[in-house]
Scaffold this active site. Sequence first.
Site, PDB file in Angstrom:
ATOM      1  N   THR A  90       4.742  -4.319   5.891  1.00 40.62           N
ATOM      2  CA  THR A  90       3.943  -5.549   5.977  1.00 40.62           C
ATOM      3  C   THR A  90       2.928  -5.437   7.195  1.00 40.62           C
ATOM      4  O   THR A  90       2.078  -6.440   7.547  1.00 40.62           O
ATOM      5  CB  THR A  90       4.238  -6.605   5.867  1.00 40.62           C
ATOM      6  N   LYS A 113       4.771  -2.867  -3.486  1.00 41.40           N
ATOM      7  CA  LYS A 113       5.383  -1.741  -2.965  1.00 41.40           C
ATOM      8  C   LYS A 113       6.535  -0.981  -3.403  1.00 41.40           C
ATOM      9  O   LYS A 113       6.737  -0.123  -3.830  1.00 41.40           O
ATOM     10  CB  LYS A 113       5.454  -2.144  -1.088  1.00 41.40           C
ATOM     11  N   THR A 114       7.454  -1.972  -3.398  1.00 38.23           N
ATOM     12  CA  THR A 114       9.162  -2.325  -3.635  1.00 38.23           C
ATOM     13  C   THR A 114       8.468  -1.503  -5.387  1.00 38.23           C
ATOM     14  O   THR A 114       9.902  -0.350  -5.870  1.00 38.23           O
ATOM     15  CB  THR A 114       9.917  -3.422  -4.545  1.00 38.23           C
ATOM     16  N   ARG A 161       3.382 -11.018  -7.057  1.00 38.43           N
ATOM     17  CA  ARG A 161       4.263 -11.943  -7.285  1.00 38.43           C
ATOM     18  C   ARG A 161       4.431 -13.304  -6.878  1.00 38.43           C
ATOM     19  O   ARG A 161       5.138 -14.062  -7.362  1.00 38.43           O
ATOM     20  CB  ARG A 161       5.686 -11.758  -5.926  1.00 38.43           C
ATOM     21  N   ASP A 177      12.459  -0.719   3.100  1.00 41.63           N
ATOM     22  CA  ASP A 177      11.929  -2.072   3.106  1.00 41.63           C
ATOM     23  C   ASP A 177      11.928  -2.355   4.384  1.00 41.63           C
ATOM     24  O   ASP A 177      12.473  -2.002   5.237  1.00 41.63           O
ATOM     25  CB  ASP A 177      11.850  -3.144   1.936  1.00 41.63           C
TER      26      ASP A 177
HETATM   27  P1  ADP Z   1       6.662  -5.978  -2.966  1.00 43.38           P
HETATM   28  O1  ADP Z   1       7.662  -4.816  -2.546  1.00 43.38           O
HETATM   29  O2  ADP Z   1       4.987  -5.315  -2.406  1.00 43.38           O
HETATM   30  O3  ADP Z   1       6.745  -7.088  -1.582  1.00 43.38           O
HETATM   31  P2  ADP Z   1       6.981  -6.401  -5.381  1.00 43.38           P
HETATM   32  O4  ADP Z   1       6.818  -5.035  -5.512  1.00 43.38           O
HETATM   33  O5  ADP Z   1       8.385  -6.927  -4.734  1.00 43.38           O
HETATM   34  O6  ADP Z   1       6.294  -6.793  -4.113  1.00 43.38           O
HETATM   35  O7  ADP Z   1       6.305  -7.341  -6.017  1.00 43.38           O
HETATM   36  C1  ADP Z   1       6.323  -8.279  -7.443  1.00 43.38           C
HETATM   37  C2  ADP Z   1       6.435  -8.711  -7.750  1.00 43.38           C
HETATM   38  O8  ADP Z   1       5.024  -8.422  -8.609  1.00 43.38           O
HETATM   39  C3  ADP Z   1       7.313  -7.791  -9.164  1.00 43.38           C
HETATM   40  O9  ADP Z   1       8.324  -8.512 -10.301  1.00 43.38           O
HETATM   41  C4  ADP Z   1       6.333  -6.618 -10.110  1.00 43.38           C
HETATM   42  O10 ADP Z   1       6.966  -6.244 -10.808  1.00 43.38           O
HETATM   43  C5  ADP Z   1       5.368  -7.698  -9.656  1.00 43.38           C
HETATM   44  N1  ADP Z   1       4.029  -6.620  -9.055  1.00 43.38           N
HETATM   45  C6  ADP Z   1       3.498  -6.416  -7.856  1.00 43.38           C
HETATM   46  N2  ADP Z   1       1.992  -5.813  -8.368  1.00 43.38           N
HETATM   47  C7  ADP Z   1       2.528  -4.942 -10.057  1.00 43.38           C
HETATM   48  C8  ADP Z   1       1.225  -4.862 -10.710  1.00 43.38           C
HETATM   49  N3  ADP Z   1       0.247  -4.332 -10.441  1.00 43.38           N
HETATM   50  N4  ADP Z   1       0.813  -5.063 -12.408  1.00 43.38           N
HETATM   51  C9  ADP Z   1       2.078  -5.482 -12.550  1.00 43.38           C
HETATM   52  N5  ADP Z   1       3.855  -6.207 -11.829  1.00 43.38           N
HETATM   53  C10 ADP Z   1       3.750  -6.387 -10.286  1.00 43.38           C
END
Ligand code: ADP
Length: 342
Positions: free
Chosen positions: A152, A58-59, A211, A103
């Site tokens: 979430t 998401k981030t 992640r 977030d």
């Molecule tokens: P969230 O905000 O949903 O908790 P993040 O955006 O922080 O998740 O993602 C966590 C990690 O996984 C980061 O290092 C991100 O770059 C990697 N990541 C997440 N989705 C992908 C994707 N579709 N392709 C490549 N890397 C991803």
Amino acid sequence: MPLEGEHELDRALRPASLAEFTGQAELVANLKITIQAARERGEPLDHLLFCGQPGLGKTTLAWLLAKEMGSEIFVTSGPALASPKDLVGTLTRLGRGDILFVDEIHRLPRSVEEFLYSAMEDQAIDITIDQGPSARCLRLSLQPFSLVGATTREGMLAAPFRSRFGLVERLAPYPVEDLVCILHRAAQSLGIGLAEEAAVEMAGRSRGTPRIALRLLRRIRDRAQVQGEARIDLPRAREGLRALGIDAFGLERLDRELLMALIARGGGPVGLKTLAASIGESVETIETVYEPFLLRLGFLSRTPRGRVATRRAFEHLGQPVPSTFQTLAPKQKEGIQEEFDF
Ligand code: ADP
């Protein structure tokens, strides 16, 4: 939950463009259309809400949106905003088309959420200056901006707030092939060789979550480096996963503790708060991090009276299945009642 330093890893391994973002094809296609349409009209993006479990991207998507739009991104989170005044500075600093990323937006206090309504709809905020009889209300105009929220717990967002987002996108857990692709790309950035079978093994134990896949890769890379190896092969990956306590289904120590806490009480039902207390985790962490995966695997189910370990959980953990499981009707055994929220 990510540890200190894992956030930096997250950032370092973030895809550089939407084209490099692996998987979630439908969602990415929707975003590309929204971006192109906004660009052609010379307007900011519509307010956008990303929903999904932690670590699904998401981030990352919020940063990529800013990059594609050539705009600035201001990052904050629900728990960091205690009252509307915490947002005034940021909102007034936003330039035309900038992104405000919030977030854990479901954790915004109601007062802040309501304060955002006029910012989202009228690009204006009402602030009160002074106190007592001389108090005055002042309306401040803002530049048109895009609010990008991540949650979430979509169900915890008030309906009027949710309806102010022009686009609501849900991220699903990733299939193994997508995680393999993410792992290969990350291994390249980290400068370590990664055998295909090793990537498949790690991806299969990553709970559908980038992640987690990246965290496993980093830990196993550390082990390879210490052993003077420049490549992670299948035996090395398996050895690393074993040392990290990740089993064949991707269960971690806490997943097993949670199931064992239920099994110790005859399989349940056990109330969520009691369960949280018995494994020393918060109710929210259980609900957002551990439970969705255990539900998906069919190791746990939700009943009106609490959480229940399924026969599959007993079997997976090598525990004797109670005799009541043999005699109850299948529905009672599993007690599946997903719509209950305790
Ligand atoms: P969230 O905000 O949903 O908790 P993040 O955006 O922080 O998740 O993602 C966590 C990690 O996984 C980061 O290092 C991100 O770059 C990697 N990541 C997440 N989705 C992908 C994707 N579709 N392709 C490549 N890397 C991803």
